[in-house]
Structures are given as structure tokens and as C-alpha cells.
Enzyme design. Structure first.
Site, PDB file in Angstrom:
ATOM      1  CE  LYS A 124      -3.317 -55.929 -26.925  1.00 55.92           C
ATOM      2  NZ  LYS A 124      -1.926 -55.971 -27.444  1.00 55.92           N
ATOM      3  CG  ASP A 164      -2.564 -53.222 -29.507  1.00 56.14           C
ATOM      4  OD1 ASP A 164      -1.598 -53.993 -29.573  1.00 56.14           O
ATOM      5  OD2 ASP A 164      -3.535 -53.316 -30.302  1.00 56.14           O
ATOM      6  CG  PHE A 236      -0.909 -45.020 -41.712  1.00 53.19           C
ATOM      7  CD1 PHE A 236      -2.048 -45.803 -41.846  1.00 53.19           C
ATOM      8  CD2 PHE A 236      -1.058 -43.733 -41.244  1.00 53.19           C
ATOM      9  CE1 PHE A 236      -3.307 -45.302 -41.514  1.00 53.19           C
ATOM     10  CE2 PHE A 236      -2.318 -43.208 -40.909  1.00 53.19           C
ATOM     11  CZ  PHE A 236      -3.439 -44.006 -41.049  1.00 53.19           C
ATOM     12  CB  VAL A 239       3.943 -51.657 -35.399  1.00 50.12           C
ATOM     13  CG1 VAL A 239       4.804 -52.836 -35.788  1.00 50.12           C
ATOM     14  CG2 VAL A 239       3.426 -51.804 -33.975  1.00 50.12           C
TER      15      VAL A 239
HETATM   16  P1  NDP Z   1      -1.626 -47.834 -34.504  1.00 44.34           P
HETATM   17  O1  NDP Z   1      -2.943 -47.400 -33.968  1.00 44.34           O
HETATM   18  O2  NDP Z   1      -0.471 -46.922 -34.348  1.00 44.34           O
HETATM   19  O3  NDP Z   1      -1.791 -48.252 -36.037  1.00 44.34           O
HETATM   20  C1  NDP Z   1      -2.636 -49.311 -36.424  1.00 44.34           C
HETATM   21  C2  NDP Z   1      -2.726 -49.415 -37.911  1.00 44.34           C
HETATM   22  O4  NDP Z   1      -3.578 -50.500 -38.342  1.00 44.34           O
HETATM   23  C3  NDP Z   1      -3.349 -48.230 -38.524  1.00 44.34           C
HETATM   24  O5  NDP Z   1      -2.866 -48.118 -39.821  1.00 44.34           O
HETATM   25  C4  NDP Z   1      -4.849 -48.602 -38.474  1.00 44.34           C
HETATM   26  O6  NDP Z   1      -5.661 -47.814 -39.231  1.00 44.34           O
HETATM   27  C5  NDP Z   1      -4.776 -49.984 -38.976  1.00 44.34           C
HETATM   28  N1  NDP Z   1      -5.930 -50.751 -38.518  1.00 44.34           N
HETATM   29  C6  NDP Z   1      -6.355 -50.960 -37.247  1.00 44.34           C
HETATM   30  N2  NDP Z   1      -7.436 -51.745 -37.195  1.00 44.34           N
HETATM   31  C7  NDP Z   1      -7.754 -52.002 -38.472  1.00 44.34           C
HETATM   32  C8  NDP Z   1      -8.792 -52.742 -39.067  1.00 44.34           C
HETATM   33  N3  NDP Z   1      -9.728 -53.397 -38.332  1.00 44.34           N
HETATM   34  N4  NDP Z   1      -8.786 -52.816 -40.421  1.00 44.34           N
HETATM   35  C9  NDP Z   1      -7.822 -52.196 -41.165  1.00 44.34           C
HETATM   36  N5  NDP Z   1      -6.813 -51.490 -40.638  1.00 44.34           N
HETATM   37  C10 NDP Z   1      -6.789 -51.378 -39.320  1.00 44.34           C
HETATM   38  O7  NDP Z   1      -1.307 -49.238 -33.838  1.00 44.34           O
HETATM   39  P2  NDP Z   1       0.079 -49.995 -33.717  1.00 44.34           P
HETATM   40  O8  NDP Z   1       1.006 -49.641 -34.808  1.00 44.34           O
HETATM   41  O9  NDP Z   1       0.501 -49.841 -32.311  1.00 44.34           O
HETATM   42  O10 NDP Z   1      -0.397 -51.501 -33.888  1.00 44.34           O
HETATM   43  C11 NDP Z   1      -0.373 -52.202 -35.149  1.00 44.34           C
HETATM   44  C12 NDP Z   1      -0.352 -53.700 -34.910  1.00 44.34           C
HETATM   45  O11 NDP Z   1       0.812 -54.048 -34.153  1.00 44.34           O
HETATM   46  C13 NDP Z   1      -1.528 -54.263 -34.106  1.00 44.34           C
HETATM   47  O12 NDP Z   1      -1.807 -55.574 -34.563  1.00 44.34           O
HETATM   48  C14 NDP Z   1      -0.975 -54.339 -32.695  1.00 44.34           C
HETATM   49  O13 NDP Z   1      -1.663 -55.291 -31.916  1.00 44.34           O
HETATM   50  C15 NDP Z   1       0.454 -54.771 -32.988  1.00 44.34           C
HETATM   51  N6  NDP Z   1       1.441 -54.546 -31.950  1.00 44.34           N
HETATM   52  C16 NDP Z   1       1.621 -53.301 -31.405  1.00 44.34           C
HETATM   53  C17 NDP Z   1       2.606 -53.116 -30.453  1.00 44.34           C
HETATM   54  C18 NDP Z   1       2.906 -51.773 -29.878  1.00 44.34           C
HETATM   55  O14 NDP Z   1       3.846 -51.689 -29.074  1.00 44.34           O
HETATM   56  N7  NDP Z   1       2.209 -50.720 -30.232  1.00 44.34           N
HETATM   57  C19 NDP Z   1       3.424 -54.227 -29.967  1.00 44.34           C
HETATM   58  C20 NDP Z   1       3.193 -55.462 -30.659  1.00 44.34           C
HETATM   59  C21 NDP Z   1       2.236 -55.596 -31.600  1.00 44.34           C
HETATM   60  P3  NDP Z   1      -7.115 -47.449 -38.591  1.00 44.34           P
HETATM   61  O15 NDP Z   1      -6.902 -47.018 -37.177  1.00 44.34           O
HETATM   62  O16 NDP Z   1      -7.567 -46.366 -39.467  1.00 44.34           O
HETATM   63  O17 NDP Z   1      -8.007 -48.623 -38.695  1.00 44.34           O
HETATM   64  O1  2IT Z   2       0.849 -56.545 -28.584  1.00 44.06           O
HETATM   65  C1  2IT Z   2       1.748 -56.101 -27.842  1.00 44.06           C
HETATM   66  O2  2IT Z   2       2.712 -56.796 -27.512  1.00 44.06           O
HETATM   67  C2  2IT Z   2       1.644 -54.714 -27.391  1.00 44.06           C
HETATM   68  N1  2IT Z   2       0.720 -54.027 -27.790  1.00 44.06           N
HETATM   69  C3  2IT Z   2       2.643 -54.174 -26.412  1.00 44.06           C
HETATM   70  C4  2IT Z   2       2.274 -54.569 -25.011  1.00 44.06           C
HETATM   71  C5  2IT Z   2       3.118 -53.941 -23.925  1.00 44.06           C
HETATM   72  O3  2IT Z   2       2.777 -54.214 -22.754  1.00 44.06           O
HETATM   73  O4  2IT Z   2       4.074 -53.219 -24.195  1.00 44.06           O
END
Ligand code: NDP
Ligand code: 2IT
Length: 445
Positions: A124, A164, A236, A239
Site C-alpha cells: 500500500k 484508493d 459517496f 466503491v
Molecule cells: P474515494 O476517494 O472514491 O471515496 C472515499 C469516501 O470516503 C469519500 O466519501 C470520502 O470523503 C470518505 N472518506 C475518506 N476518508 C475519510 C475520513 N477520514 N473520514 C470520513 N470520510 C472519509 O475512495 P474509494 O471509494 O476508492 O475508497 C473507499 C473505501 O474503499 C476505502 O476504505 C478504500 O480503502 C476501500 N477500497 C477501495 C478500493 C478501490 O478499488 N478503490 C478497493 C478496496 C477497498 P472525503 O474524501 O471527503 O473524506
Molecule cells: O484496498 C484495495 O484493495 C484497493 N484499494 C485496490 C488495490 C488494487 O491494487 O487494485
């Protein structure tokens, strides 16, 4: 295996790394019995070795804003374990990023990637850079400076980063552009790429789709389905968007999304153009969901989290530790029967305890959000073969992988009374493969 001793030693060595220690404890408590049943693991100190990253890279990222003022952020890449394949895992850009958060995410990634059945090690990275309010050119300059250093440490057979929080298609484009410029190579060194320059169909949707496929398998095991179920989603972002899309397609009604400012309750259901509107919200770089209430006339609950709403299924898709023990009690009291994590470690240990004690179905992120990295693995396969699969082909493979992860959790996590402890199942299934690989490869890391 003495979990408390290992945790005490780890806490001394890594002071203040709260999230990292939280993630390690959960895994160790799950694997005690398999470690004790396999003395070769203890003889080879597999557990002591697996909790120590192979390498922690920390670097300076200087960049200039649009007014010419210079800023310095901190960049990281945690290469945690490469026993079963090249390091693989996302990059997070968020002001809360620190060593503890990235180590917890890198550690989780080892077991998640193992569960996908694809050859990927755990890693990561990211930065405390805050994309909020930044212009496009500022984001570009930051990504270019970040890659100037990161490129020394990655490669298509060495370490393959992806997105991420705060890192989506736009950032991957700027990062990959700089990588290509520096190395003169068009390789699959990043995943989540755009379709015109090596990306895979379905990768943007994959984490959310995979999470809903997993929830569907959980419900199926109880003779139920998503059809007609009321679902709450937090976040929002990427994911949350994918999860809303697939849950709606499978006949569920999604009633919430949330941001750092509060949550939206839309009793009519968040579907169709309302789901697409989530993309506009994210792209605005404002990080608030309130505008949804003006656009579609739904309720906005300022400063609150969506777990107080009565639903059948909950999908936490925002960030770590966003669902507390009290939130879990509210969900259970309101009749929620299934929780599948789209985010990484969104439920606190207290929340997980509530779910387990209440015998509701609960899937940890490393199992239910593995569809994102799994589809990254499929993107790597397509890059290696230099061909593209159709969206139907990628989606079919994604579904198959999620069904198989569910089966692995059931195999290793079913308790005497028939209740499936998905946390235990996922941790044991993920651990066994990596531990056996580490044994085979000798004491190299
Ligand atoms: P995005 O940046 O697209 O969205 C993240 C969301 O979480 C936003 O709504 C963001 O709002 C909010 N957020 C982030 N940090 C905080 C915080 N400290 N407090 C409150 N709200 C927060 O990210 P993703 O949708 O890609 O990721 C969401 C989750 O899914 C994470 O936990 C990530 O690790 C996990 N994930 C993502 C994958 C991927 O392929 N993208 C794969 C597997 C897991 P704001 O930015 O305003 O804080
Ligand atoms: O937390 C996760 O699994 C991700 N952010 C996706 C990682 C990846 O290499 O696609």
C-alpha cells in the site's frame, strides 16, 4: 502461539500505530488454532515474519501550486509481503494518511490478495496530500513529483500500485504518464488505467460490484436474495457508487449515502441518474453530499452516520473505523441481517463483536471488497497477454472469484452451531496460502 506477547512486542516496536496494531490483532486472534495445529509455522517464525513489512519507503514530494508557492508532502510505499506474487495494492491521497494507516492497509492487502487466488503480494502507499480544492494542474504536478521518486521502487513484475481514497482514473493517468516518460516503457505497472491506454473494463465498478456479489452469496446461504431488500451505503466515492449501481440492478433499494458532512436519506431509493450524480459530487472536489438534498429533495442529516436508518443490509464503503459498537447495536436492533464491508476495516472491533454476538452475517473488507484488487489482477493478466477481455468476460471472472472467496470463508469460518464467522474464515484462508509459500521459499523475508 502467544498473541499477547507478539502484540506487546509489536506495540513497543511500532509506538502509536493504532490502526496497524488493530488490524494485526484481528488476524492473529483468528489464526491461533491453525498456527498451533501446524508446528512448522511456529518453527519458522512465520507470524513474527508476516507482521514485519519487507520494506517501508518514505520520501519527500515537493510541488508548486498554481501561484508558484512550493509545498512539501510526504510520500510512502509499504512493500509488505511478496511471497505469492509481486507487491500489489492501492495508493491513498488523504490528509489523514500516515505510516500506521498505510501499514494496516498493506497488512490487510496480504490476506485479501491471497483470497483472490491470483498471484499478488501485499502493499500500500500514498501521501498526506489533500486533493480537496486543488486544481487539475496542481493534482497533475503533485502526481508527477510523487512518481519521480516512486518509479525507482515499482515495476510490472516488482510492485504494481493502483487507486484508493483520493486516487481515481485521473490521478492514475498523471502517475502513469510520468512513469512512461521516465522509463520509456508501456507496461502494466499501474492498474485502474483508462480504457484507451491499457485499462480493463469493469475495474472502476469492480470493488462495489464485488461487494454486492459477496452480500448476495451471504444472503443466498440463508435462502434469501437482494431483491426487495433495503440497503444503506456509507461514502459517496468509487466503491459506494459501484455498490449502489449493482445493488439496485439486483432489485434492492439503496436509501443512504454519506460524506464527511453527514448522510443523505432518500426513501424513494438512490437509483438511475441519482447514482450518476454521485460521480459529479466526487468530481467537484468539495467532499460534501449535502448538494444531493437540493438536487433530489431527500433528507440530509448533518454530522451523522447512516447506521441509524432501518435497513436489511448495510454496506460501509467510506473509510476505516466509521461504524462503532453503538452503530452496530442500532443496525442489529433495527433488524439488519447482513453487513458486507466495501471499505477497509470500517467496523471497529467493538462493532464486530456486536455482530458476532447477535449472529448476524458480517463480512470483513478483506473478503467482501477483494473484487477491486482481483479485477486489478485481471487487468495485469490482460496487459501481459496484450489483449482485452469484454466486460461480460471480466464481470464473469469477478463474480466467480467472489463466489470462491465466499466458499473459502464458509469452509474455514463455520462454527459448531453453523454460524459462519467470516472474519475467521477470511483470515485463515488468506493466511494459509501465504504462510505455506513463505515456508517453501526459505527464510528470505
Ligand atoms: P474515494 O476517494 O472514491 O471515496 C472515499 C469516501 O470516503 C469519500 O466519501 C470520502 O470523503 C470518505 N472518506 C475518506 N476518508 C475519510 C475520513 N477520514 N473520514 C470520513 N470520510 C472519509 O475512495 P474509494 O471509494 O476508492 O475508497 C473507499 C473505501 O474503499 C476505502 O476504505 C478504500 O480503502 C476501500 N477500497 C477501495 C478500493 C478501490 O478499488 N478503490 C478497493 C478496496 C477497498 P472525503 O474524501 O471527503 O473524506
Ligand atoms: O484496498 C484495495 O484493495 C484497493 N484499494 C485496490 C488495490 C488494487 O491494487 O487494485
Amino acid at each position: 502461539m502467544n498473541v499477547e506477547k507478539i502484540m506487546n512486542d509489536l506495540a513497543k516496536k511500532n509506538p502509536g500505530e493504532v490502526e496497524f496494531l488493530q488490524a494485526v490483532r484481528e488476524v492473529l486472534e483468528s489464526i491461533v488454532e491453525v498456527v498451533e495445529a501446524n508446528p512448522q509455522f511456529e518453527e519458522a517464525s512465520i507470524v513474527e515474519r508476516i507482521v514485519e513489512p519487507d520494506r517501508v519507503i518514505m520520501f519527500k514530494v515537493p510541488w508548486a501550486d498554481d501561484n508558484g508557492k512550493l509545498h512539501v508532502n510526504r510520500g510512502f510505499r509499504i512493500q509488505f509481503n511478496q511471497a505469492i506474487g509481486p507487491y500489489k495494492g492501492g495508493l491513498r491521497f488523504h490528509p489523514s494518511v500516515n505510516l500506521s494507516i498505510l501499514k494496516f492497509l498493506g497488512f490487510e492487502q496480504i490476506f485479501k490478495n491471497s483470497l483472490t487466488s491470483l498471484p499478488m503480494g501485499g502493499a500500500k502507499g500514498g501521501s498526506d496530500f489533500d486533493p480537496k480544492g486543488k486544481s487539475n494542474t496542481e493534482v497533475m504536478r503533485f502526481c508527477q513529483s510523487f512518481m519521480l521518486e516512486l518509479q525507482r521502487h515499482i515495476g510490472p513484475e516488482t510492485d504494481v500500485p493502483a487507486g484508493d481514497i483520493g486516487v481515481g482514473g485521473r490521478e492514475i493517468g498523471y502517475l502513469y504518464g510520468m512513469y512512461k516518460k521516465l522509463t520509456r516503457e508501456h507496461s502494466g505497472v499501474l492498474t485502474g488505467k483508462g480504457l484507451n491506454w491499457g485499462g480493463s473494463l469493469i475495474r472502476p465498478e469492480a470493488t462495489g460490484f464485488g461487494c454486492v456479489y459477496f452480500a448476495q452469496e451471504m444472503l443466498k446461504s440463508k435462502g434469501q436474495s437482494l431483491k426487495g431488500k433495503v440497503v444503506s451505503i456509507s461514502g459517496f466515492g468509487n466503491v459506494a457508487w459501484g455498490a449502489a449501481l449493482k445493488a439496485t440492478e439486483l432489485g434492492a433499494k439503496v436509501v443512504t449515502i454519506s460524506g464527511p458532512d453527514g448522510y443523505i436519506y432518500d426513501k424513494e431509493g438512490i437509483s438511475g441518474k441519482k447514482i450518476e450524480y454521485m460521480l459529479d459530487l466526487r468530481a467537484s472536489n468539495q467532499d460534501i453530499v449535502k448538494p444531493y438534498s437540493y438536487e433530489f429533495g431527500a433528507e440530509f442529516h448533518e454530522g451523522k452516520r447512516p447506521w441509524e436508518v432501518k435497513v436489511d443490509v448495510a454496506l460501509p464503503c467510506a473509510t476505516q473505523n466509521e461504524l462503532s459498537g453503538d452503530d452496530a447495536k442500532k443496525l442489529v436492533a433495527n433488524g439488519c441481517i447482513c453487513i458486507a464491508e466495501g471499505a477497509n476495516m470500517p467496523s471497529t472491533p467493538e462493532a464486530i463483536e456486536v455482530f458476532h454476538k447477535s449472529k448476524v452475517m458480517f463480512a470483513p473488507g478483506k473478503a467482501s471488497n477483494a473484487g477491486g484488487v482481483a479485477t486489478s489482477g485481471l487487468e495485469m493478466s490482460q496487459n501481459s497477454m496484450k489483449l482485452n477481455w469484454t466486460s461480460e468476460e471480466v464481470d464473469r471472472r469477478l463474480l466467480e472469484i467472489m463466489v470462491n472467496i465466499h466458499a473459502a470463508c464458509v469452509k474455514y469460518g463455520t462454527e459448531k452451531d453453523g454460524y459462519v464467522n467470516y472474519v475467521k474464515g477470511a483470515n485463515i484462508a488468506g493466511f494459509m496460502k501465504v504462510a505455506n509459500a513463505m515456508l517453501d521459499l526459505g527464510y528470505v523475508n
